[in-house]
Design a protein around this motif. Structure first.
Motif, mmCIF file in Angstrom:
data_model
loop_
_atom_site.group_PDB
_atom_site.id
_atom_site.type_symbol
_atom_site.label_atom_id
_atom_site.label_comp_id
_atom_site.label_asym_id
_atom_site.label_seq_id
_atom_site.Cartn_x
_atom_site.Cartn_y
_atom_site.Cartn_z
ATOM 1 N N HIS A 17 33.532 14.948 47.755
ATOM 2 C CA HIS A 17 33.309 14.141 46.542
ATOM 3 C C HIS A 17 33.523 15.003 45.304
ATOM 4 C CE1 HIS A 17 31.054 11.501 49.327
ATOM 5 N NE2 HIS A 17 30.480 12.612 49.745
ATOM 6 N N ALA A 18 34.641 15.667 45.248
ATOM 7 C CA ALA A 18 34.834 16.652 44.180
ATOM 8 C C ALA A 18 34.644 16.058 42.783
ATOM 9 C CB ALA A 18 36.198 17.299 44.311
ATOM 10 N N GLN A 19 34.988 14.819 42.586
ATOM 11 C CA GLN A 19 34.976 14.256 41.231
ATOM 12 C C GLN A 19 33.566 14.036 40.687
ATOM 13 O OE1 GLN A 19 37.933 13.981 39.753
ATOM 14 N NE2 GLN A 19 38.820 14.677 41.671
ATOM 15 N N ASP A 20 32.736 13.365 41.479
ATOM 16 C CA ASP A 20 31.512 12.828 40.876
ATOM 17 C C ASP A 20 30.253 13.242 41.617
ATOM 18 O OD1 ASP A 20 31.735 9.501 42.375
ATOM 19 O OD2 ASP A 20 32.012 11.507 43.191
ATOM 20 N N SER A 21 30.334 14.312 42.374
ATOM 21 C CA SER A 21 29.177 14.583 43.223
ATOM 22 C C SER A 21 28.399 15.822 42.821
ATOM 23 C CB SER A 21 29.618 14.706 44.669
ATOM 24 O OG SER A 21 30.432 15.859 44.780
ATOM 25 N N ASN A 22 28.564 16.288 41.587
ATOM 26 C CA ASN A 22 27.793 17.464 41.172
ATOM 27 C C ASN A 22 26.303 17.282 41.431
ATOM 28 O OD1 ASN A 22 30.016 18.804 40.387
ATOM 29 N ND2 ASN A 22 29.746 18.440 38.186
ATOM 30 N N PHE A 23 25.807 16.108 41.045
ATOM 31 C CA PHE A 23 24.378 15.860 41.220
ATOM 32 C C PHE A 23 23.998 15.831 42.698
ATOM 33 C CE2 PHE A 23 20.752 12.986 41.828
ATOM 34 C CZ PHE A 23 19.787 13.726 41.164
ATOM 35 N N GLU A 24 24.858 15.206 43.508
ATOM 36 C CA GLU A 24 24.545 15.125 44.947
ATOM 37 C C GLU A 24 24.506 16.512 45.580
ATOM 38 O OE1 GLU A 24 27.073 12.220 46.936
ATOM 39 O OE2 GLU A 24 26.924 11.037 45.090
ATOM 40 N N VAL A 25 25.440 17.361 45.172
ATOM 41 C CA VAL A 25 25.466 18.729 45.701
ATOM 42 C C VAL A 25 24.191 19.465 45.274
ATOM 43 C CG1 VAL A 25 26.637 20.964 45.554
ATOM 44 C CG2 VAL A 25 27.971 18.853 45.752
ATOM 45 N N TRP A 26 23.854 19.274 44.018
ATOM 46 C CA TRP A 26 22.639 19.909 43.485
ATOM 47 C C TRP A 26 21.411 19.438 44.271
ATOM 48 C CZ3 TRP A 26 18.177 17.989 41.391
ATOM 49 C CH2 TRP A 26 17.361 18.897 40.707
ATOM 50 N N MET A 27 21.359 18.121 44.510
ATOM 51 C CA MET A 27 20.216 17.543 45.220
ATOM 52 C C MET A 27 20.136 18.074 46.654
ATOM 53 S SD MET A 27 17.536 15.740 45.293
ATOM 54 C CE MET A 27 17.316 14.536 43.972
ATOM 55 N N LEU A 28 21.283 18.210 47.264
ATOM 56 C CA LEU A 28 21.311 18.720 48.637
ATOM 57 C C LEU A 28 20.762 20.153 48.678
ATOM 58 C CD1 LEU A 28 22.196 18.184 51.550
ATOM 59 C CD2 LEU A 28 24.466 19.033 50.941
ATOM 60 N N ALA A 29 21.226 20.955 47.742
ATOM 61 C CA ALA A 29 20.749 22.343 47.684
ATOM 62 C C ALA A 29 19.245 22.382 47.410
ATOM 63 C CB ALA A 29 21.506 23.110 46.603
ATOM 64 N N LEU A 30 18.785 21.463 46.551
ATOM 65 C CA LEU A 30 17.349 21.400 46.255
ATOM 66 C C LEU A 30 16.551 21.085 47.524
ATOM 67 C CD1 LEU A 30 14.990 21.199 44.119
ATOM 68 C CD2 LEU A 30 15.383 18.725 44.251
ATOM 69 N N LYS A 31 17.038 20.092 48.289
ATOM 70 C CA LYS A 31 16.322 19.695 49.510
ATOM 71 C C LYS A 31 16.259 20.855 50.501
ATOM 72 C CE LYS A 31 17.307 14.737 49.228
ATOM 73 N NZ LYS A 31 18.178 13.651 49.694
ATOM 74 N N ILE A 32 17.348 21.591 50.580
ATOM 75 C CA ILE A 32 17.377 22.737 51.502
ATOM 76 C C ILE A 32 16.394 23.822 51.024
ATOM 77 C CG2 ILE A 32 18.834 24.636 52.335
ATOM 78 C CD1 ILE A 32 21.159 22.471 52.234
ATOM 79 N N GLU A 33 16.390 24.039 49.715
ATOM 80 C CA GLU A 33 15.458 25.042 49.180
ATOM 81 C C GLU A 33 14.008 24.605 49.419
ATOM 82 O OE1 GLU A 33 16.008 26.096 45.060
ATOM 83 O OE2 GLU A 33 14.201 27.340 45.053
ATOM 84 N N ALA A 34 13.748 23.316 49.200
ATOM 85 C CA ALA A 34 12.384 22.808 49.398
ATOM 86 C C ALA A 34 11.965 22.985 50.861
ATOM 87 C CB ALA A 34 12.321 21.330 48.998
ATOM 88 N N ARG A 35 12.883 22.673 51.767
ATOM 89 C CA ARG A 35 12.583 22.808 53.199
ATOM 90 C C ARG A 35 12.294 24.270 53.542
ATOM 91 N NH1 ARG A 35 10.252 21.978 56.669
ATOM 92 N NH2 ARG A 35 10.701 21.343 58.793
#
Ligand code: CA
Length: 405
Positions: A27-45
């Motif tokens: 999702h190169a165009q519009d997924s900055n937030f999704e990538v950020w959220m994924l990284a956040l979830k991994i960090e939280a875990r």
């Protein structure tokens, strides 16, 4: 999986990198937030927060545009002392505070016995922070913090707050949908940010939950516990209004200049009615929150503790004065300076620029009057033969314009 061994942490990071790489390409165009959220979830875990909490709290969460707007918003005018105080310490609020202090007398005494903070101060903080629990903020704390942590302006600070908010949910102190607060993530009846909650909130009613939204025992005890941690002294008050003698050196009116009350008495400082200062063995500083023409205060140790709760000098005066009024002490003796015009933010910026051009370090010219701006103003006023109170007015701005190269 609360404590991950290094090898597990490594595996998790490797998985994260692979997932991120996939996400970015997909999702190169519009997924900055999704990538950020994924990284956040991994960090939280990997920080030990349960998958169930992460799923419940973060699924489908998106930034709130309004929060970004509020974070960017800068008031056009500075607030004058009287505008600030008159909005916060109203006769109605004093009356309500007295009534509530009597309603909750038994509980407040129990909290005082345990944490050593006087009831009138607890009720004062409660009144100023949330109007006694009636305004705790209508934002989802998780969504607000996701917004501010995703935004680059203060990302690190808010990401840490967000992780603490998830920890609070994980421990079951409050349900995700009930975790409401201000746009900046201040929560409950005394508006604790998550890191303050984590360090200082207490369960005083014994139900094993730290509930700063619905349990007054938890609210008062948490506020008192926090105040204790930031140096509150339960056998001292916060300060008092005073008057200064003719020719007083305003250079001494500085929070950092602390002297025994007896020394101030010797320098001619008196109570507003001219009588002697109390004979207590306390160190005090003189503050002029509205300049030398406004009310003047002699403040003690607890004033510094209030500043650690909220670093606004006007907030600290408001907490102390409301507590005094709850105790039946009179309104301030100083006359209102009705003619005082609030400064425009743009004029404060101009003032900061002029101070810098004259060699007085006023910090970043941001239009906000902070400690550096006040110190620079004092330096200029003193050199120009003006009352060196560090208080910004149009008169001082005019003098600066005349002196600037
Ligand atoms: Ca509780």
């Amino acid at each position: 999986m609360r404590l991950l061994k290094p090898i597990q942490r490594f595996a998790l990071c490797a998985a994260a990198v692979a997932m991120l790489a996939f996400s970015v390409s997909a999702h190169a165009q519009d997924s900055n937030f999704e990538v950020w959220m994924l990284a956040l979830k991994i960090e939280a875990r990997s920080a030990g927060i349960s998958q169930a909490t992460i799923d419940t709290a973060l699924s489908g969460v998106t930034p709130i545009q309004r929060v970004t707007e509020l974070d960017r918003k800068q008031p056009e005018f500075t607030q004058t002392f009287w505008d600030y105080l008159d909005k916060r310490v109203t006769p109605q609020r004093v009356e309500r505070a007295r009534r509530l202090m009597s309603t909750h007398r038994v509980l407040l005494n129990q909290v005082q016995a345990r944490y050593g903070v006087q009831p009138r101060f607890l009720v004062s903080f409660w009144g100023l922070e949330s109007n006694f629990g009636s305004h705790t903020g209508g934002f989802s704390v998780i969504r607000a913090l996701v917004t501010l942590a995703y935004d680059e302006r203060r990302a690190d600070f808010f990401r840490a707050q967000l992780l603490d908010a998830l920890r609070i949910l994980d421990k079951g102190h409050i349900a995700a949908e009930a975790m409401q607060g201000s746009w900046a993530g201040a929560m409950g009846q005394v508006q604790f940010i998550p890191s303050t909650f984590m360090r200082h909130a207490v369960d005083f009613d014994g139900d094993l939950r730290k509930d700063l939204w619905g349990s007054l025992p938890d609210v008062f005890a948490s506020a008192a516990n926090y105040l204790g941690a930031i140096g509150w002294r339960g056998d001292e008050t916060w300060g008092r209004e005073v008057r200064l003698p003719e020719g007083f050196d305003y250079g001494l009116a500085d929070l950092k200049t602390r002297k025994p009350i007896g020394d101030w008495q010797a320098l001619g400082v008196r109570r507003p009615d001219g009588s002697d200062l109390p004979r207590a063995d306390l160190e005090a500083a003189i503050v002029l929150p509205a300049g030398h023409k406004g009310p003047i205060f002699m403040v003690y140790n607890n004033y510094h503790s209030i500043l650690r709760w909220n670093r606004s000098i006007l907030y600290a005066i408001a907490v102390g004065h409301l507590a005094d009024r709850i105790a039946g002490l009179p309104a301030l003796a100083a006359k209102r300076s009705d003619g005082e015009k609030p400064l425009r933010r743009a004029d404060v910026k101009a003032m900061q620029g002029l101070l810098a051009s004259l060699g007085f370090d006023a910090g970043v010219p941001d239009g906000v009057v902070g400690a550096k701006t006040r110190a620079a103003l004092k330096g200029f006023q003193s050199k120009a033969g003006l009352a060196a109170d560090g208080y910004p007015t149009y008169e001082v701005l005019e003098a600066l314009r005349k002196s600037a190269p």
